[in-house]
Motif scaffolding. Structure first.
Motif: not given
Length: 661
Positions: A443-448, A608-611, A614-618
């Motif tokens: 949920m957090v990954i998809w939302y962000r 950013s590295k974190l974002d 997140i996008m690759r995971t999404k």
């Protein structure tokens, strides 16, 4: 006329079959759990039983009746209930509210994996109280596990039939079950009417601080099992209608309380029985029954326990559907087997729950071990629901006094229940916590990820690009890709279009077509409506189409488009598309190409590295969730899958490189 039909007995029976399975099977293990926690039937007295029963009665009354039936069910979102529906009503009141919504929803979905495994395994193990079945099952758990997995498999396989049909099948069984609970409860109450003093809440408060309660406040971990189905009741509201729950709950509650009181009366009458003291794993629910009735009770209880899983399964469909609309989970294909939009079937969710339940059974192997994890997640969901309900009452309904009362009373009660349930963590509760965290992670990954996509996405005015599309349409130097080039656009306003679509047509390998189609699908609340709207922008080559489809209608876009092409040709809005060669003979409807656009990580300067992670995971989750090709019934041979950079045109902050002379 439609509202009156909601009160028909058949619809109430469906509600009984769908909603109350979880809370309806609690008499089989609540008193058993409290006895075990206090050292067995030989270690209790009348004050303990009366106090324990008072805790159960007032827990059901406060949490289930007052909080959920009387308060929370009024906070519905167009008839739908559950924590995500509640969040939809209050999300404008503060961005932080997404956190309790995600946490509560993830915990409830995790419980949806655990509950069927617990109830079905416990039901199968209950067959051991019959001598014949005990000999058949043997001393090991292998046959119990096999039978449990088969029953779970059949239960999830039935889901595609729709909750209405399941409710009709399960309703009569649950009606018999509740009548059975009430009748045998009354029988023992008549033998000891003094047990009715358990209705006095003073006994509930007294037992928490008494010496004869060896568990202290930890007894609430067992008491809470009596109300674990309350959150599922709220989530299932959209499947059966709130009126049917209002009408059926008093009957259900009365039967439950009568049975608890009957068990208490039997325990008090037999507390000094040496024969009962020697029984390991003593269950007063079955032992209070006459011997000839016990086999029937075991079979009926097993059926009710299987049905108990249904409330969590249907509630999970509702939760996931609402999470999809809130951009908390990826888009999944949703089917509506009946004539009511609230009654749905989500194949992907069904399969995940099926696999998850089976793995839980194989891991724990016994109902007793699974029960250690039971209820921990629901206490967390209830706390989050209370928080959102407080905001709803204060900000939306402007009922400040009631909202503060809800927060203080229910928040305090559920906080105590949650703390008492934490004792289960090392005994199996960690499984529920792990499942909750996994779902919360998605949920957090998809939302962000959706936030980042919205940040870099742009809706353009299609009218401003008609000229460019017209030049490409007339440019014979560019090879014709197809007679009809179709893009699926999520924008509902026909005057707007996603920039990625125009980027695909004009910038990324110019795509020439005889007609450009930009199609959006609008799913309506009505079951069978099938209409469409078209804006041609004064051309005969640009068609902005909005399909208005009832939730019961197929979403096979290609079939609708062929009819729309013919309609527009008949009205002379679209030139004939001569197709000479076809097995069906010459036709005026030409070829189709459907272009599916997927975002990809291209330019990284603004991420950013974190974002970026997140996008690759999404996008990895998106690939696993399924394809629009299947959802919209597209012919795979006519589909172009194209990737477009998340940041089209590169970073706005990119530095210029200087030329050296």
């Amino acid at each position: 006329m439609k509202k009156k039909s909601k009160f028909k007995f058949g619809l109430v029976l469906i509600a009984i079959g769908i909603v109350y399975g979880d809370i309806g099977t609690s008499p089989m293990y609540v008193m058993k759990s409290m006895l075990e926690g206090n050292g067995g039937i030989g270690q209790i007295n009348e004050e303990f039983i009366v106090g324990a029963l008072s805790l159960v009665i007032w827990t059901i009354t406060l949490l289930t009746t007052i909080k959920y039936v009387l308060i929370a069910m009024k906070a519905d979102n167009h008839g739908e209930g559950g924590i995500f529906s509640l969040y939809s009503l209050v999300k404008k009141c503060g961005k932080w509210l997404i956190l309790p919504a995600m946490l509560g929803g993830a915990a409830l979905l995790a419980d949806g994996v655990l509950t069927p495994a617990v109830t079905v395994t416990t039901a199968v193990e209950g067959l051991r109280s019959m001598a014949v079945m005990d000999r058949f099952l043997g001393s090991g758990q292998l046959k119990v596990i096999i039978i449990t997995l088969v029953i779970i498999g059949v239960l999830f396989a039935l889901q595609r039939a729709g909750t209405s049909k399941i409710g009709r099948a399960f309703g009569p069984v649950m009606l018999i079950w509740f009548l059975f609970l009430g009748v045998f409860g009354v029988w023992h109450i008549l033998e000891m009417p003094s047990i009715l003093k358990a209705f006095n809440p003073v006994y509930a408060a007294k037992i928490l601080f008494s010496d004869y309660n060896k568990q202290g406040f930890m007894i609430l971990g067992s008491v809470f099992l009596a109300t674990t189905g309350a959150e599922a009741l709220y989530s299932d509201m959209g499947h059966v209608g709130k009126e049917n729950i209002y009408f059926s709950w008093p009957f259900v509650k009365a039967c439950l309380i009568l049975n608890y009181l009957g068990q208490g009366a039997w325990i008090i009458a037999n507390q000094g029985n040496p024969e009962l003291m020697s029984i390991m794993d003593l269950n007063p629910f079955f032992l209070m029954l006459p011997v000839p009735v016990r086999p029937f009770a075991v079979i009926l209880g097993a059926a009710a326990a299987v049905i108990a899983s249904q409330a969590l399964i249907t509630g999970s469909y509702t939760l996931v559907s609402e999470a999809i609309h809130l951009d908390l989970l990826p888009h999944l294909e949703i089917a509506y087997p009946s004539e009511t939009k609230g009654q749905m079937f989500i194949k992907t969710v069904n399969n995940i729950l099926w696999i998850g339940c089976s793995l839980v059974v194989l891991y724990f192997r016994s109902g007793a071990k699974m029960e250690a994890a039971y209820g921990l997640a629901i206490t967390l969901t209830m706390l989050m629901t209370t928080l959102l309900l407080t905001v709803y009452l204060m900000k939306i309904r402007n009922q400040k006094v009631i909202s503060i009362a809800v927060l203080i009373i229910f928040g305090a009660i559920e906080a105590v229940f949650f703390i008492s349930s934490l004792g289960k963590f090392t005994h199996g509760g960690y499984v529920t916590v792990i499942l909750t965290l996994l779902i919360l992670f998605v949920m957090v990954i998809w939302y962000r990820g959706t936030q980042l996509e919205n940040k870099y996405s742009t809706l353009l005015n299609l009218k401003d690009y008609v000229s460019n599309l017209g030049k490409l349409h007339e440019d014979n130097e560019v090879p014709m890709l197809a007679n009809n080039l179709v893009y699926l656009d999520k924008a509902m306003e026909t005057s707007q279009i996603d920039r990625d679509i125009l980027y695909s047509i004009l910038d990324k390998d110019s795509k020439r077509a005889q007609a450009y189609w930009f199609v959006s699908v609008n799913v309506l609340n009505e079951p069978d409506t099938m209409t469409y709207e078209v804006d041609t922008y004064g051309t005969d080559y640009i068609f902005r189409v909005k399909l208005n489809l009832g939730f019961h209608c197929s979403t096979k876009v290609n079939q609708y488009l062929r009819q729309i092409v013919q309609d527009l040709q008949e009205s002379n809005e679209l030139p004939a598309q001569d197709k000479k060669y076809s097995i069906y003979g010459p036709t005026t409807v030409g070829t189709f190409k459907f272009c599916i656009i997927h975002k990809s990580i291209g330019s990284k300067e603004d991420l950013s590295k974190l974002d970026e992670v997140i996008m690759r995971t999404k996008y990895a989750i998106r690939r696993a969730a399924g394809s629009k090709i299947q959802w919209y019934g597209l012919d795979t041979s006519s589909v172009i899958i194209e990737k477009v950079p998340l940041i089209v045109g590169g970073s706005k902050n990119a530095k210029r490189i200087e030329r050296v002379k």
